[in-house]
Design a protein around this motif. Structure first.
Motif, short mmCIF file in Angstrom:
data_model
loop_
_atom_site.label_atom_id
_atom_site.label_comp_id
_atom_site.label_asym_id
_atom_site.label_seq_id
_atom_site.Cartn_x
_atom_site.Cartn_y
_atom_site.Cartn_z
N VAL A 243 5.12 -37.55 49.78
CA VAL A 243 3.69 -37.77 49.53
C VAL A 243 3.45 -38.10 48.06
CG1 VAL A 243 1.43 -36.65 49.49
CG2 VAL A 243 2.93 -36.34 51.46
N VAL A 244 4.12 -37.37 47.15
CA VAL A 244 3.98 -37.66 45.72
C VAL A 244 4.48 -39.07 45.42
CG1 VAL A 244 4.75 -36.99 43.41
CG2 VAL A 244 4.13 -35.23 45.07
N THR A 245 5.56 -39.47 46.09
CA THR A 245 6.08 -40.83 45.88
C THR A 245 5.05 -41.88 46.31
OG1 THR A 245 8.32 -40.01 46.29
CG2 THR A 245 7.97 -42.39 46.43
N TYR A 246 4.45 -41.66 47.47
CA TYR A 246 3.43 -42.60 47.94
C TYR A 246 2.24 -42.66 46.97
CZ TYR A 246 5.88 -42.52 52.43
OH TYR A 246 6.81 -42.62 53.42
N VAL A 247 1.79 -41.50 46.50
CA VAL A 247 0.65 -41.48 45.57
C VAL A 247 1.00 -42.21 44.28
CG1 VAL A 247 -0.83 -39.97 44.19
CG2 VAL A 247 -0.31 -39.37 46.56
N ALA A 248 2.20 -41.95 43.72
CA ALA A 248 2.60 -42.62 42.49
C ALA A 248 2.68 -44.13 42.70
CB ALA A 248 3.94 -42.06 42.01
N GLY A 249 3.23 -44.54 43.85
CA GLY A 249 3.30 -45.98 44.12
C GLY A 249 1.93 -46.61 44.24
N GLY A 250 1.01 -45.93 44.92
CA GLY A 250 -0.34 -46.47 45.03
C GLY A 250 -1.03 -46.59 43.69
N LEU A 251 -0.88 -45.57 42.84
CA LEU A 251 -1.49 -45.64 41.51
C LEU A 251 -0.83 -46.73 40.66
CD1 LEU A 251 -1.86 -41.82 40.71
CD2 LEU A 251 -3.66 -43.42 41.39
N ALA A 252 0.47 -46.91 40.86
CA ALA A 252 1.16 -47.97 40.11
C ALA A 252 0.59 -49.34 40.47
CB ALA A 252 2.66 -47.92 40.38
N VAL A 253 0.41 -49.57 41.76
CA VAL A 253 -0.17 -50.85 42.19
C VAL A 253 -1.58 -51.02 41.62
CG1 VAL A 253 -0.92 -52.17 44.20
CG2 VAL A 253 1.26 -50.96 44.26
N SER A 254 -2.37 -49.92 41.67
CA SER A 254 -3.73 -50.01 41.12
C SER A 254 -3.70 -50.33 39.63
CB SER A 254 -4.46 -48.68 41.36
OG SER A 254 -4.54 -48.41 42.74
N GLY A 255 -2.78 -49.69 38.88
CA GLY A 255 -2.69 -49.96 37.44
C GLY A 255 -2.30 -51.40 37.15
N LEU A 256 -1.37 -51.94 37.92
CA LEU A 256 -0.95 -53.32 37.71
C LEU A 256 -2.08 -54.30 38.05
CD1 LEU A 256 2.69 -53.15 39.12
CD2 LEU A 256 1.98 -53.20 36.72
N ILE A 257 -2.80 -54.02 39.12
CA ILE A 257 -3.93 -54.88 39.47
C ILE A 257 -5.00 -54.82 38.38
CG2 ILE A 257 -5.81 -55.19 41.12
CD1 ILE A 257 -3.92 -54.29 43.31
N LEU A 258 -5.29 -53.60 37.90
CA LEU A 258 -6.29 -53.46 36.83
C LEU A 258 -5.85 -54.22 35.59
CD1 LEU A 258 -8.83 -52.13 35.63
CD2 LEU A 258 -7.40 -50.17 35.02
N GLY A 259 -4.55 -54.10 35.22
CA GLY A 259 -4.08 -54.81 34.04
C GLY A 259 -4.18 -56.32 34.20
N SER A 260 -3.88 -56.82 35.42
CA SER A 260 -3.96 -58.27 35.65
C SER A 260 -5.38 -58.77 35.57
CB SER A 260 -3.34 -58.58 37.03
OG SER A 260 -1.99 -58.18 37.09
N VAL A 261 -6.29 -58.08 36.25
CA VAL A 261 -7.68 -58.53 36.28
C VAL A 261 -8.29 -58.48 34.89
CG1 VAL A 261 -9.97 -58.02 37.19
CG2 VAL A 261 -7.97 -57.90 38.70
#
Length: 364
Positions: A243-261
């Motif tokens: 579960v922690v792995t899934y949460v970290a992966g989801g936040l990582a994707v969100s951070g990369l999307i935020l950085g791109s936008v």
């Protein structure tokens, strides 16, 4: 819901509550009269203070020891204010019946109470609930039925009887059998019919399942492993680490999307700032208001983009590390694990004297 009854006492009625007009009966014992007077004063004080559960019983005992019209009328008023409207209607009727047998002089003295009692009786009577209790056909002779501790004879069963609004308890008991109890509530103006149950001798009384037990109570527990056997690795859901792995992966994707936008927005604002500024010398430029605002926004968005990219990269690395270092299931269950399906991809860490790496395997 019915609005609560309101009581308005005129001066003659209120004064009548505070002092009983008629004299005590000739056969009343002096001690009983004194006790009745003390109970009446205490009951009246409790009634005026809104303490009906203590005031009304004291007034009822006072009237039993020394029956007087004033005590009876005050008791009816107390029951009505308490909300026991069926009892209040009965008390008002008792007073009106007593009033009809009074002499003319006594009627003049009790006239104000008579008017109030009749008005209250007529207003409350339509609001009294009606309850019908009936026994099943297999009830043996001698079955005892009690409602709120009062035994009801056969003539009281199968017909609608007035009851006070609120909660009631009805019990049935066959000769030699256990007591069966049922609880229910009834509202004002409601008519209710209840088919009672009777537990015969030798029968187990019906038990109601408690409503507050945990939902999984009573479920068959899984069999315990034999002594010395390895514990099963099967779980009903992902582990806490996964579960922690899934949460970290989801936040990582969100951070990369935020950085791109925000990075794209920063480039756009930087372009606007360049159009709103002009060079006046080597390394020196002047900007108008719009150009300066665009430059400030570009700087802010660039900062957010940097933070988003950095957080995304760190969280992505953490998610990959957690996934790669997750322990594999061991024991007999691991050897019996199903083979990966076609197209599945797996990886593992490699370590050696000259370095390490990641081995990626795919099965088709």
């Amino acid at each position: 819901m019915h609005p609560p009854m309101r009581f308005f006492w005129s001066a003659p009625v209120l004064s009548g509550l505070l002092s009983i007009a008629l004299t005590a009966p000739a056969n009343a014992q002096p001690d009983a009269v004194a006790v009745a007077e003390s109970l009446f004063n205490r009951g009246l004080a409790d009634m005026l203070a809104g303490r009906y559960p203590t005031g009304c019983p004291a007034l009822a005992e006072s009237h039993r020891l020394d029956p007087r019209p004033g005590r009876l009328f005050t008791l009816a008023e107390c029951e009505a204010q308490w909300g026991r409207i069926a009892t209040a209607v009965a008390r008002y009727n008792d007073f009106l019946a007593l009033y009809s047998r009074m002499s003319e002089a006594e009627k003049i003295q009790q006239h104000e109470r008579h008017v109030v009692a009749r008005e209250q009786r007529d207003a409350l009577a339509p609001l009294v609930p009606q309850l019908t209790l009936s026994l099943p056909g297999n009830a043996p002779p001698g079955t005892v039925v009690q409602r709120d501790g009062i035994t009801l004879g056969q003539p009281s069963l199968g017909i609608a009887l007035p009851v006070n609004p609120g909660e009631h308890v009805v019990t049935t008991k066959a000769p030699g059998g256990p007591v069966h109890e049922v609880r229910f509530t009834i509202d004002r103006s409601e008519s209710k019919t209840i088919e009672l149950e009777v537990t015969l001798p030798g029968e187990e009384p019906a038990r109601e399942e408690p409503t507050d037990r945990p939902p999984d109570q009573g479920a068959v527990p899984p069999p315990r492993p034999a002594e010395g056997a390895a514990p099963s690795m099967q779980a009903s859901g992902p582990s806490g680490r996964r579960v922690v792995t899934y949460v970290a992966g989801g936040l990582a994707v969100s951070g990369l999307i935020l950085g791109s936008v925000t990075g794209l927005m920063a480039l756009d604002e930087s372009s606007r700032a360049a159009k709103g500024c002009r060079d006046v010398g080597p390394g020196v430029a002047t900007c108008g208001t719009a150009g300066k605002a665009a430059g400030d926004r570009a700087l802010h968005l660039a900062t957010v983009s940097t933070i988003g990219f950095s957080a995304g990269v760190v969280l992505a690395g953490a998610a990959v590390l957690l996934l790669l270092t997750e322990p594999s299931p061991a024991g007999p269950q691991a050897s019996a694990a199903p083979r990966p399906r076609a197209g599945a991809v797996s990886w593992s860490l490699l370590a050696g004297p000259n370095g390490g790496g990641v081995a990626v395997r795919s099965q088709w």
